[in-house]
Motif scaffolding. Sequence first.
Motif, mmCIF file in Angstrom:
data_model
loop_
_atom_site.group_PDB
_atom_site.id
_atom_site.type_symbol
_atom_site.label_atom_id
_atom_site.label_comp_id
_atom_site.label_asym_id
_atom_site.label_seq_id
_atom_site.Cartn_x
_atom_site.Cartn_y
_atom_site.Cartn_z
ATOM 1 N N GLN A 155 0.836 -1.209 0.000
ATOM 2 C CA GLN A 155 0.000 0.000 0.000
ATOM 3 C C GLN A 155 0.870 1.257 0.000
ATOM 4 O OE1 GLN A 155 -3.337 -0.113 -0.443
ATOM 5 N NE2 GLN A 155 -2.927 -2.284 -0.648
ATOM 6 N N PHE A 156 1.962 1.207 0.741
ATOM 7 C CA PHE A 156 2.910 2.320 0.788
ATOM 8 C C PHE A 156 3.517 2.562 -0.597
ATOM 9 C CE2 PHE A 156 7.328 3.740 1.359
ATOM 10 C CZ PHE A 156 7.102 4.951 1.979
ATOM 11 N N ARG A 157 3.902 1.484 -1.278
ATOM 12 C CA ARG A 157 4.461 1.608 -2.625
ATOM 13 C C ARG A 157 3.453 2.290 -3.552
ATOM 14 N NH1 ARG A 157 4.426 -0.619 -7.504
ATOM 15 N NH2 ARG A 157 2.766 -2.078 -6.985
ATOM 16 N N LYS A 158 2.188 1.884 -3.468
ATOM 17 C CA LYS A 158 1.147 2.490 -4.296
ATOM 18 C C LYS A 158 0.974 3.980 -3.969
ATOM 19 C CE LYS A 158 -1.475 -1.743 -5.012
ATOM 20 N NZ LYS A 158 -2.701 -2.490 -4.663
ATOM 21 N N LEU A 159 1.070 4.319 -2.699
ATOM 22 C CA LEU A 159 0.971 5.721 -2.284
ATOM 23 C C LEU A 159 2.112 6.544 -2.883
ATOM 24 C CD1 LEU A 159 -0.106 8.082 -0.541
ATOM 25 C CD2 LEU A 159 1.150 7.068 1.393
ATOM 26 N N MET A 160 3.314 6.026 -2.810
ATOM 27 C CA MET A 160 4.461 6.755 -3.353
ATOM 28 C C MET A 160 4.349 6.897 -4.874
ATOM 29 S SD MET A 160 6.141 7.571 -0.655
ATOM 30 C CE MET A 160 7.910 7.644 -0.496
ATOM 31 N N LEU A 161 3.875 5.836 -5.555
ATOM 32 C CA LEU A 161 3.663 5.917 -7.007
ATOM 33 C C LEU A 161 2.624 6.975 -7.340
ATOM 34 C CD1 LEU A 161 3.539 2.136 -8.031
ATOM 35 C CD2 LEU A 161 5.438 3.733 -8.315
ATOM 36 N N GLY A 164 4.233 10.523 -6.938
ATOM 37 C CA GLY A 164 5.160 10.829 -8.029
ATOM 38 C C GLY A 164 4.459 10.985 -9.356
ATOM 39 N N ASN A 165 3.432 10.167 -9.575
ATOM 40 C CA ASN A 165 2.690 10.206 -10.829
ATOM 41 C C ASN A 165 1.946 11.531 -11.025
ATOM 42 O OD1 ASN A 165 1.776 8.888 -13.271
ATOM 43 N ND2 ASN A 165 -0.233 8.816 -12.288
ATOM 44 N N MET A 166 1.587 12.199 -9.936
ATOM 45 C CA MET A 166 0.906 13.504 -10.078
ATOM 46 C C MET A 166 1.745 14.473 -10.898
ATOM 47 S SD MET A 166 -1.024 14.495 -6.495
ATOM 48 C CE MET A 166 0.466 15.037 -5.706
ATOM 49 N N PHE A 167 3.064 14.295 -10.853
ATOM 50 C CA PHE A 167 3.963 15.201 -11.574
ATOM 51 C C PHE A 167 4.662 14.508 -12.740
ATOM 52 C CE2 PHE A 167 3.562 16.853 -7.266
ATOM 53 C CZ PHE A 167 3.124 18.137 -7.546
ATOM 54 N N GLY A 168 4.198 13.309 -13.085
ATOM 55 C CA GLY A 168 4.749 12.605 -14.239
ATOM 56 C C GLY A 168 6.093 11.942 -13.984
ATOM 57 N N TYR A 169 6.451 11.716 -12.730
ATOM 58 C CA TYR A 169 7.729 11.063 -12.437
ATOM 59 C C TYR A 169 7.623 9.555 -12.644
ATOM 60 C CZ TYR A 169 9.293 15.477 -10.518
ATOM 61 O OH TYR A 169 9.642 16.795 -10.366
ATOM 62 N N HIS A 170 8.739 8.956 -12.961
ATOM 63 C CA HIS A 170 8.814 7.511 -13.180
ATOM 64 C C HIS A 170 8.412 6.779 -11.907
ATOM 65 C CE1 HIS A 170 10.717 3.543 -13.785
ATOM 66 N NE2 HIS A 170 10.455 3.778 -15.067
ATOM 67 N N GLU A 171 7.900 5.568 -12.080
ATOM 68 C CA GLU A 171 7.424 4.795 -10.935
ATOM 69 C C GLU A 171 8.518 4.490 -9.911
ATOM 70 O OE1 GLU A 171 7.621 0.232 -12.604
ATOM 71 O OE2 GLU A 171 5.855 1.413 -13.063
ATOM 72 N N SER A 172 9.762 4.586 -10.293
ATOM 73 C CA SER A 172 10.860 4.347 -9.350
ATOM 74 C C SER A 172 11.395 5.638 -8.728
ATOM 75 C CB SER A 172 12.003 3.604 -10.049
ATOM 76 O OG SER A 172 12.572 4.432 -11.060
ATOM 77 N N ASP A 173 10.775 6.766 -9.022
ATOM 78 C CA ASP A 173 11.300 8.049 -8.552
ATOM 79 C C ASP A 173 11.499 8.084 -7.036
ATOM 80 O OD1 ASP A 173 11.984 10.934 -9.042
ATOM 81 O OD2 ASP A 173 10.257 11.188 -7.696
ATOM 82 N N HIS A 174 10.531 7.574 -6.287
ATOM 83 C CA HIS A 174 10.644 7.624 -4.827
ATOM 84 C C HIS A 174 11.785 6.755 -4.303
ATOM 85 C CE1 HIS A 174 8.258 3.979 -5.353
ATOM 86 N NE2 HIS A 174 8.610 3.629 -4.125
ATOM 87 N N LEU A 175 12.272 5.820 -5.110
ATOM 88 C CA LEU A 175 13.365 4.936 -4.707
ATOM 89 C C LEU A 175 14.739 5.545 -4.933
ATOM 90 C CD1 LEU A 175 11.949 1.608 -6.178
ATOM 91 C CD2 LEU A 175 11.881 2.368 -3.787
ATOM 92 N N SER A 176 14.786 6.686 -5.593
ATOM 93 C CA SER A 176 16.064 7.323 -5.891
ATOM 94 C C SER A 176 16.772 7.724 -4.601
ATOM 95 C CB SER A 176 15.835 8.561 -6.761
ATOM 96 O OG SER A 176 17.053 9.216 -6.998
#
Length: 189
Positions: A155-161, A164-176
Amino acid sequence: MGIDRWRPYKEFTAQSTALQAFYAMVGRLQQGDLLEKEYPTIVVFMAFSLEAYLNTLGDRQIPFWDDIERLPWRNKIKILHKAAEAELNWAQGPLQFAIKIFQIRDKLAHGKPERVCGSWEPGRPDNTQKEKTDALKSNHLALLTKEWLLDSAEQFRKLMLYLGNMFGYHESDHLSVALGGFDYDDGID
């Protein structure tokens, strides 16, 4: 004329340290190496990672973020939604999960003493009933089971996606964790 020189640099994301700690704890949980009394740390690092990622997004998207980064997490989410021109829905989905994370974190950080009672048993207590006392948990920690925490990691992963998706960032952006490189000065003034 000056001397040529260079230096390495790394720009760390705000969420990198907390997110690495979170995933290390989830890994230990999956392997069965995390003690039950350590379960709350997963929620704490989820909350830290989430708020830090909000700061990463805010720093990228809002020029005056330094002036507002101390606002409560809900306000940050409102501001980011407005900046992204995205619909804000607290009632379901990823933001509903964010509320749950911070409810638990807030109970841990700002909790009050709590008395929890088991069921009445016949007779008198002796040392053989110790496990009944040990099994009692505070109300806000009772849901922190291995299964709930593993589901929460998803659920946390989905929240982070979602964020990030609100601004068009890649699905791995939060993992950077960090971006690095070199600065170079050719010594010419």
